[in-house]
Design an enzyme around this catalytic site. Sequence first.
Site, mmCIF file in Angstrom:
data_model
loop_
_atom_site.group_PDB
_atom_site.id
_atom_site.type_symbol
_atom_site.label_atom_id
_atom_site.label_comp_id
_atom_site.label_asym_id
_atom_site.label_seq_id
_atom_site.Cartn_x
_atom_site.Cartn_y
_atom_site.Cartn_z
ATOM 1 C CB CYS A 210 -0.924 0.002 1.207
ATOM 2 S SG CYS A 210 -1.932 -1.490 1.354
ATOM 3 C CB CYS B 250 -13.575 -2.159 15.540
ATOM 4 S SG CYS B 250 -13.305 -2.004 13.752
ATOM 5 C CB CYS C 81 -15.571 -0.476 10.203
ATOM 6 S SG CYS C 81 -14.600 1.046 10.278
ATOM 7 N NE ARG D 292 -14.065 5.847 13.747
ATOM 8 C CZ ARG D 292 -14.251 4.554 13.504
ATOM 9 N NH1 ARG D 292 -13.555 3.966 12.556
ATOM 10 N NH2 ARG D 292 -15.120 3.868 14.196
#
Length: 356
Positions: free
Chosen positions: A76, A147, A207, A279
């Site tokens: 990434c 989470c 999420c 968020r």
Amino acid sequence: MTSPVTRLDASARTGSRGGPAIRHDWTGAEALALYELPLMDLLFRAQSVHRTSFDPNKVQMSRLLSIKTGGCAEDCGYCSQSAHHKTGLKASKLMEVERVLSEARKAKAAGATRYCMGAAWRSPKARDMDVVVAMVEGVKALGMETCMTLGMLSDDDIVKLRDAGLDYYNHNVDTSEAYYDKVITTRTYADRLDTLARVRDAGMKVCSGGIVGMGEERQDRVDMLVTLANLEEHPESVPINMLIAIPGTPLGDTERIDPIDFVRTIAVARIMMPKSFVRLSAGRTEMSDEMQALCFFAGANSIFVGDTLLTADNPGEDKDSKLFAKLGLSALDIEIADPHEAELASTAVQRDARQS
């Protein structure tokens, strides 16, 4: 360009109970038309939608802990934890359960109601799952929402996390499908969507959001939101991150996104996914109080608290408290069934973890 939005002003914008319709058929053209509205019109619409499902003066407080840092096999382009990039970050082992629970208790005492745990993995190894499960069980026993973000998951991993009581699984799509291979080559866009679908099928909440400011175009930003909004169910939580350009990563020299374009992205996310928590995530240390205030007005109603966000800086509790006081905002509470029972359960989980 305005005709699709005008059409939304009528029946398509209104649900059967008078609120905004929950749609799963957005087009890129519609989303771009929203994004390019005059800012005052866009913000008014986003705030109007926001008030149909949420208290506009309440913000959910979450805490994110890196339970395994660095050495990730993914490439990434934004990430300091990738083994492909020379950022000076050393890889660490998976944290001990008790250390995670200790940090969770501190987060809860500081007002966080959701505890998020992230590991720099392409996917977890089978030998690590028992420890991860103990973390989930222990944090949940404290009365906090849980989470995890662990990369791609096997069916067995998903079952273990679900049975441990994991509330949310985070797996961002990051950007549009068209721009995706400019940022990541070691995992496909389809891989990400497949993981989200299997997590959802197992009964856990999703999420999923992305990062803006990676050199993408406006269309890429709205196409990312179209992907999320057109899932069979909207993600319950949609984190919108502003790129933190980290030296040593391929995106380390990327020019910062215009603040108003970032606010527009928040507003469109709120309109397209009216019942999701949106968020305001990474990048807040680079945002002025005024920019953050606009983001909250545009429909952001969740933040990460604490000094760090995985490996990046994050505004501390003192700074957030001062900002909230200026804006008249307060932390959103969640119901905890029985704190005494939760503490007893937490003690039991810690004992089992030590024995294992």
